[in-house]
Design an enzyme around this catalytic site. Structure first.
Site, PDB file in Angstrom:
ATOM      1  N   HIS A 122       0.868  -1.177   0.000  1.00  0.00           N
ATOM      2  CA  HIS A 122       0.000   0.000   0.000  1.00  0.00           C
ATOM      3  C   HIS A 122       0.910   1.232   0.000  1.00  0.00           C
ATOM      4  O   HIS A 122       2.026   1.186   0.530  1.00  0.00           O
ATOM      5  CB  HIS A 122      -0.831  -0.051   1.290  1.00  0.00           C
ATOM      6  CG  HIS A 122      -1.875   0.997   1.438  1.00  0.00           C
ATOM      7  ND1 HIS A 122      -1.589   2.284   1.809  1.00  0.00           N
ATOM      8  CD2 HIS A 122      -3.219   0.947   1.291  1.00  0.00           C
ATOM      9  CE1 HIS A 122      -2.708   2.978   1.889  1.00  0.00           C
ATOM     10  NE2 HIS A 122      -3.716   2.191   1.580  1.00  0.00           N
ATOM     11  N   ASP A 199       3.520  -4.320   8.104  1.00  0.00           N
ATOM     12  CA  ASP A 199       2.296  -3.523   8.018  1.00  0.00           C
ATOM     13  C   ASP A 199       1.111  -4.480   8.205  1.00  0.00           C
ATOM     14  O   ASP A 199       0.805  -5.268   7.310  1.00  0.00           O
ATOM     15  CB  ASP A 199       2.268  -2.841   6.634  1.00  0.00           C
ATOM     16  CG  ASP A 199       0.919  -2.220   6.311  1.00  0.00           C
ATOM     17  OD1 ASP A 199      -0.039  -2.378   7.090  1.00  0.00           O
ATOM     18  OD2 ASP A 199       0.818  -1.584   5.242  1.00  0.00           O
ATOM     19  N   GLN A 202      -4.225  -4.895   7.227  1.00  0.00           N
ATOM     20  CA  GLN A 202      -5.288  -5.808   6.777  1.00  0.00           C
ATOM     21  C   GLN A 202      -5.321  -7.102   7.577  1.00  0.00           C
ATOM     22  O   GLN A 202      -6.152  -7.976   7.311  1.00  0.00           O
ATOM     23  CB  GLN A 202      -5.103  -6.138   5.281  1.00  0.00           C
ATOM     24  CG  GLN A 202      -5.278  -4.955   4.368  1.00  0.00           C
ATOM     25  CD  GLN A 202      -6.695  -4.386   4.365  1.00  0.00           C
ATOM     26  OE1 GLN A 202      -7.664  -5.075   4.683  1.00  0.00           O
ATOM     27  NE2 GLN A 202      -6.824  -3.117   4.020  1.00  0.00           N
ATOM     28  N   LYS A 225      -9.840  -0.469  10.884  1.00  0.00           N
ATOM     29  CA  LYS A 225      -9.976  -1.627   9.988  1.00  0.00           C
ATOM     30  C   LYS A 225     -10.321  -2.894  10.766  1.00  0.00           C
ATOM     31  O   LYS A 225     -10.411  -3.978  10.209  1.00  0.00           O
ATOM     32  CB  LYS A 225      -8.691  -1.825   9.188  1.00  0.00           C
ATOM     33  CG  LYS A 225      -8.480  -0.696   8.159  1.00  0.00           C
ATOM     34  CD  LYS A 225      -7.303  -0.984   7.265  1.00  0.00           C
ATOM     35  CE  LYS A 225      -6.837   0.225   6.505  1.00  0.00           C
ATOM     36  NZ  LYS A 225      -7.686   0.571   5.367  1.00  0.00           N
ATOM     37  N   CYS A 363      -4.812   2.384  -3.548  1.00  0.00           N
ATOM     38  CA  CYS A 363      -3.567   2.940  -2.975  1.00  0.00           C
ATOM     39  C   CYS A 363      -2.401   1.980  -3.186  1.00  0.00           C
ATOM     40  O   CYS A 363      -1.556   1.818  -2.298  1.00  0.00           O
ATOM     41  CB  CYS A 363      -3.710   3.259  -1.495  1.00  0.00           C
ATOM     42  SG  CYS A 363      -4.844   4.589  -1.172  1.00  0.00           S
TER      43      CYS A 363
HETATM   44  N1  PLP Z   1      -1.481  -0.628   4.664  1.00  0.00           N
HETATM   45  C1  PLP Z   1      -2.422  -1.395   4.119  1.00  0.00           C
HETATM   46  C2  PLP Z   1      -2.089  -2.786   3.664  1.00  0.00           C
HETATM   47  C3  PLP Z   1      -3.716  -0.886   3.973  1.00  0.00           C
HETATM   48  O1  PLP Z   1      -4.666  -1.642   3.410  1.00  0.00           O
HETATM   49  C4  PLP Z   1      -3.991   0.421   4.405  1.00  0.00           C
HETATM   50  C5  PLP Z   1      -5.330   1.011   4.186  1.00  0.00           C
HETATM   51  O2  PLP Z   1      -6.080   0.599   3.351  1.00  0.00           O
HETATM   52  C6  PLP Z   1      -2.974   1.175   4.985  1.00  0.00           C
HETATM   53  C7  PLP Z   1      -1.731   0.618   5.100  1.00  0.00           C
HETATM   54  C8  PLP Z   1      -3.221   2.560   5.497  1.00  0.00           C
HETATM   55  O3  PLP Z   1      -4.027   2.526   6.622  1.00  0.00           O
HETATM   56  P1  PLP Z   1      -4.556   3.871   7.305  1.00  0.00           P
HETATM   57  O4  PLP Z   1      -5.172   4.687   6.208  1.00  0.00           O
HETATM   58  O5  PLP Z   1      -5.530   3.402   8.324  1.00  0.00           O
HETATM   59  O6  PLP Z   1      -3.366   4.543   7.904  1.00  0.00           O
END
Ligand code: PLP
Length: 405
Positions: A122, A199, A202, A225, A363
């Protein structure tokens, strides 16, 4: 509590919303999940009866708020099996957690060093490393994604060399649903003396997260999430690593003492929590994690896997449809491409039929570039979705495809 779908659905008031006169079918849980009453009430009760600033005052209400906030931290530590509450930093979410660590690594990564991420990241776990590498004249390297949406660990081993200073990888892809072998990656990295950042945006709502078992050096996720509030998240870091990083922001809370010449920073985890924190958010997130715990992650995994298999089978019958990402180990995130059709056009028609589904690059533009796709339609399911909703979606999708071809 066990897994009782009707009880669960009743916990989420928004699920009875109507969209365009139709019952809402919400399949964009990868973007954010809805909140159960247990979370909504927890946040509301805090503001009704417990609101106060934390760590600052000698009066009773402030002690109560401080204890609640710190107990949430301890709960999170236990939930992800961290060694200590000192390893749990409350942040705004995943994005801020990655930026916090990337900012700290800015002192540790220098010209000629290398950072490895994957093609499936992402933007949140991509851009901070890209910018850090640019600023410090280091090289960002990308582990490719194979046709089935997985990564090749022997390729990772080939990429590692004496210049590698960090590996940062998503636990689960928000586009492909792939669950990456993060424990094995940590083992490979540590055999080469390299720290690992995971990260978990998900992952936290869909799989057991045990940071001690994974043995990663950093792990992060967002409350929203996983049925919790927006604006709150977690950065886990091993104490040894957090002690090496400089503070991300300066101000109140993160100091131990200040004089006209200098500042002594606070101990962990407060060194990384400048300013008034999101206390209500932390309590709401604790309530959401307790909600998951009460249902049982193993029950959730089992149920969501049934949904994934059911939806995958159902979609096979739709004209021109291809699923992007077929890893054996995946969560119910299904990215769809339909030959000759733009995802946005399909998404718009589905919205008119009450179905909320994500279209676009999610993203993850570099991944789309690698897949040579403008974007996908993404179904991302959660514990409150049902086979009936999948049926409605599959029928609506078939109808939309017919209308557009
Ligand atoms: N990393 C992953 C794999 C994501 O799916 C997302 C959001 O969709 C993020 C990071 C970013 O998360 P946040 O917008 O809650 O900071």
């Amino acid at each position: 509590m066990g897994f009782k779908i009707n009880t669960i659905r009743n916990d989420f008031p928004i699920l009875s919303t109507k969209v365009n006169g139709k019952q809402l079918v919400y399949f964009d849980n990868g973007a954010t999940t809805h909140k159960p009453l247990q979370v909504i009430d927890r946040v509301s009760d805090y503001y009704k009866t417990e609101n106060s600033n934390v760590h600052r005052a000698s009066y009773n209400l402030s002690h109560i708020a401080t204890d609640l906030y710190e107990n949430s931290r301890k709960f999170v530590a236990k939930f992800i099996n961290a060694n200590s509450y000192r390893e749990i930093i409350f942040t705004k979410g995943t994005t801020e957690s990655v930026n916090l660590v990337a900012s700290g690594f800015s002192d540790l990564i220098t010209e000629g060093d290398e950072v490895i991420i994957t093609v499936m990241e992402h933007h949140s776990n991509f851009v901070p490393w890209q910018q850090l590498c640019k600023k410090n004249k280091a090289t960002l390297r990308f582990l490719p994604v194979l046709k089935d949406g997985t990564i090749d660990l022997s390729e990772l081993e080939d990429m590692i060399n004496f210049k590698t200073k960090l590996i940062s990888i998503t636990h689960i892809s928000n586009v492909l649903g792939t669950i990456n072998p993060v424990k094995k990656i940590s083992e490979i990295a540590h055999n080469n003396g390299i720290p690992v950042f995971v990260d978990g945006a998900q992952a936290i709502a869909h799989t057991n997260v045990d940071v001690s078992d994974i043995d990663c050096d950093f792990y992060c996720f967002s409350g929203h999430k996983a049925y919790g509030p927006m604006g709150i998240g977690v950065l886990y870091g091993k104490e040894e690593w957090l002690n090496k990083l400089s503070p991300y922001q300066y101000g109140g809370e993160m100091i131990s003492s200040v004089n006209f010449e200098s500042t002594i920073f606070n101990e962990l985890p407060y060194k990384f929590e400048a300013g008034t924190p999101n206390v209500a958010g932390a309590l709401g997130m604790e309530a959401s994690l307790r909600y998951i715990q009460d249902i049982g992650m193993d029950n959730i995994i089992k149920y969501e896997d049934t949904l994934l298999k059911y939806a995958t089978k159902k979609l096979e019958n739709i004209k021109g449809l291809r699923i992007i990402g077929n890893a054996k180990s995946k969560i119910p995130v299904i990215s769809i491409n339909i030959e000759g059709l733009h995802p946005f056009d399909i998404g718009t028609l589905l919205d008119q039929m009450g179905i909320a589904i994500r279209t676009g690059n999610h993203c993850a533009q570099p991944l789309m570039e690698a897949l040579k796709l403008p974007g996908t339609l993404r179904v991302s399911l959660a514990l409150y979705n049902t086979k009936d909703e999948i049926d409605l979606f599959a029928d609506a999708l078939a109808k939309a495809v017919d209308m557009l071809t």
